[in-house]
Scaffold this motif. Sequence first.
Motif, PDB file in Angstrom:
ATOM      1  N   GLU A 134      -2.681   5.279   1.456  1.00  0.00           N
ATOM      2  CA  GLU A 134      -3.526   4.137   1.808  1.00  0.00           C
ATOM      3  C   GLU A 134      -3.276   3.697   3.249  1.00  0.00           C
ATOM      4  O   GLU A 134      -4.218   3.350   3.974  1.00  0.00           O
ATOM      5  CB  GLU A 134      -3.271   2.965   0.852  1.00  0.00           C
ATOM      6  CG  GLU A 134      -3.752   3.229  -0.568  1.00  0.00           C
ATOM      7  CD  GLU A 134      -3.299   2.182  -1.566  1.00  0.00           C
ATOM      8  OE1 GLU A 134      -3.937   2.069  -2.620  1.00  0.00           O
ATOM      9  OE2 GLU A 134      -2.303   1.467  -1.285  1.00  0.00           O
ATOM     10  N   MET A 135      -2.009   3.739   3.679  1.00  0.00           N
ATOM     11  CA  MET A 135      -1.674   3.375   5.062  1.00  0.00           C
ATOM     12  C   MET A 135      -2.289   4.368   6.044  1.00  0.00           C
ATOM     13  O   MET A 135      -2.788   3.973   7.104  1.00  0.00           O
ATOM     14  CB  MET A 135      -0.150   3.321   5.255  1.00  0.00           C
ATOM     15  CG  MET A 135       0.506   2.117   4.609  1.00  0.00           C
ATOM     16  SD  MET A 135      -0.093   0.557   5.269  1.00  0.00           S
ATOM     17  CE  MET A 135       0.620   0.560   6.889  1.00  0.00           C
ATOM     18  N   GLU A 136      -2.267   5.626   5.702  1.00  0.00           N
ATOM     19  CA  GLU A 136      -2.872   6.639   6.570  1.00  0.00           C
ATOM     20  C   GLU A 136      -4.371   6.424   6.668  1.00  0.00           C
ATOM     21  O   GLU A 136      -4.958   6.547   7.750  1.00  0.00           O
ATOM     22  CB  GLU A 136      -2.561   8.052   6.049  1.00  0.00           C
ATOM     23  CG  GLU A 136      -1.229   8.565   6.520  1.00  0.00           C
ATOM     24  CD  GLU A 136      -1.087  10.061   6.326  1.00  0.00           C
ATOM     25  OE1 GLU A 136      -2.058  10.808   6.533  1.00  0.00           O
ATOM     26  OE2 GLU A 136       0.013  10.452   5.967  1.00  0.00           O
ATOM     27  N   ALA A 137      -4.997   6.107   5.525  1.00  0.00           N
ATOM     28  CA  ALA A 137      -6.437   5.847   5.545  1.00  0.00           C
ATOM     29  C   ALA A 137      -6.742   4.626   6.416  1.00  0.00           C
ATOM     30  O   ALA A 137      -7.710   4.625   7.188  1.00  0.00           O
ATOM     31  CB  ALA A 137      -6.948   5.627   4.123  1.00  0.00           C
ATOM     32  N   LEU A 138      -5.905   3.605   6.332  1.00  0.00           N
ATOM     33  CA  LEU A 138      -6.089   2.409   7.147  1.00  0.00           C
ATOM     34  C   LEU A 138      -5.925   2.732   8.635  1.00  0.00           C
ATOM     35  O   LEU A 138      -6.720   2.287   9.468  1.00  0.00           O
ATOM     36  CB  LEU A 138      -5.096   1.333   6.723  1.00  0.00           C
ATOM     37  CG  LEU A 138      -5.196  -0.008   7.441  1.00  0.00           C
ATOM     38  CD1 LEU A 138      -6.565  -0.648   7.209  1.00  0.00           C
ATOM     39  CD2 LEU A 138      -4.097  -0.929   6.974  1.00  0.00           C
ATOM     40  N   HIS A 139      -4.920   3.515   8.973  1.00  0.00           N
ATOM     41  CA  HIS A 139      -4.729   3.923  10.366  1.00  0.00           C
ATOM     42  C   HIS A 139      -5.931   4.712  10.877  1.00  0.00           C
ATOM     43  O   HIS A 139      -6.355   4.532  12.035  1.00  0.00           O
ATOM     44  CB  HIS A 139      -3.452   4.777  10.517  1.00  0.00           C
ATOM     45  CG  HIS A 139      -2.197   3.972  10.518  1.00  0.00           C
ATOM     46  ND1 HIS A 139      -1.875   3.093  11.509  1.00  0.00           N
ATOM     47  CD2 HIS A 139      -1.169   3.921   9.628  1.00  0.00           C
ATOM     48  CE1 HIS A 139      -0.705   2.535  11.243  1.00  0.00           C
ATOM     49  NE2 HIS A 139      -0.258   3.014  10.098  1.00  0.00           N
TER      50      HIS A 139
ATOM     51  N   ARG B  69      -9.014   4.402   9.820  1.00  0.00           N
ATOM     52  CA  ARG B  69     -10.123   3.457  10.015  1.00  0.00           C
ATOM     53  C   ARG B  69      -9.950   2.665  11.304  1.00  0.00           C
ATOM     54  O   ARG B  69     -10.903   2.448  12.053  1.00  0.00           O
ATOM     55  CB  ARG B  69     -10.215   2.500   8.822  1.00  0.00           C
ATOM     56  CG  ARG B  69     -10.804   3.153   7.581  1.00  0.00           C
ATOM     57  CD  ARG B  69     -10.909   2.196   6.418  1.00  0.00           C
ATOM     58  NE  ARG B  69     -11.782   1.071   6.728  1.00  0.00           N
ATOM     59  CZ  ARG B  69     -11.823  -0.068   6.035  1.00  0.00           C
ATOM     60  NH1 ARG B  69     -11.054  -0.219   4.973  1.00  0.00           N
ATOM     61  NH2 ARG B  69     -12.634  -1.036   6.370  1.00  0.00           N
ATOM     62  N   VAL B  70      -8.693   2.224  11.577  1.00  0.00           N
ATOM     63  CA  VAL B  70      -8.437   1.474  12.806  1.00  0.00           C
ATOM     64  C   VAL B  70      -8.706   2.353  14.016  1.00  0.00           C
ATOM     65  O   VAL B  70      -9.298   1.915  15.009  1.00  0.00           O
ATOM     66  CB  VAL B  70      -6.988   0.927  12.811  1.00  0.00           C
ATOM     67  CG1 VAL B  70      -6.594   0.400  14.176  1.00  0.00           C
ATOM     68  CG2 VAL B  70      -6.830  -0.155  11.754  1.00  0.00           C
TER      69      VAL B  70
ATOM     70  N   PRO C 181       0.834  -1.213   0.000  1.00  0.00           N
ATOM     71  CA  PRO C 181       0.000   0.000   0.000  1.00  0.00           C
ATOM     72  C   PRO C 181       0.871   1.267   0.000  1.00  0.00           C
ATOM     73  O   PRO C 181       1.991   1.276   0.496  1.00  0.00           O
ATOM     74  CB  PRO C 181      -0.786  -0.110   1.302  1.00  0.00           C
ATOM     75  CG  PRO C 181       0.009  -1.005   2.174  1.00  0.00           C
ATOM     76  CD  PRO C 181       0.754  -1.932   1.257  1.00  0.00           C
TER      77      PRO C 181
END
Length: 157
Positions: free
Chosen positions: A111-116, A118-119, A107
């Motif tokens: 994308e990693m920031e978006a995942l963080h 969401r978490v 990613p």
Amino acid sequence: MSTKNPFDPAAMSDNVKEQAQQIWLAGLGAFAKAQEDGTKAFEKLVSDGITMQRKVHSTAEEKLAEATQKATQAAHTLSERATGQWGKLEGIFEERVAKALHSLGLPTAAEMEALHARVAALEAQLVGKPKATAKTAAKPAVKTAAKKAPTKKTVKK
């Protein structure tokens, strides 16, 4: 005119002696004059040399300061150019690394920031609910520990 005969050997001898004496005295006078003028000339040359040395020294200091300033400006200009080129090279490198990571299926930073995010949002939702479940999960663990403790006490040798 003179009653003496100019071609008389005795008169010639006196005349030659007198002329030789005058030539000798003229030579001594010239030597004394040269020595006196020479000392003055030498002192003048030394004075002129000191003046010239001071001028050359000040001119050399000015030229050195000017050369130092030019070298500093050249170094600054070169540094600015190198920094600009380094920035371009850094950008190209980052772009190629990002493409290589994307081709491997990793990613991107976005994308990693978006995942963080969401978490973090999910953790925020769970923070309100887990208090009740945490109490119920803790009670059975205590009960099971209490049941096992008496069985250990009953076993004796």
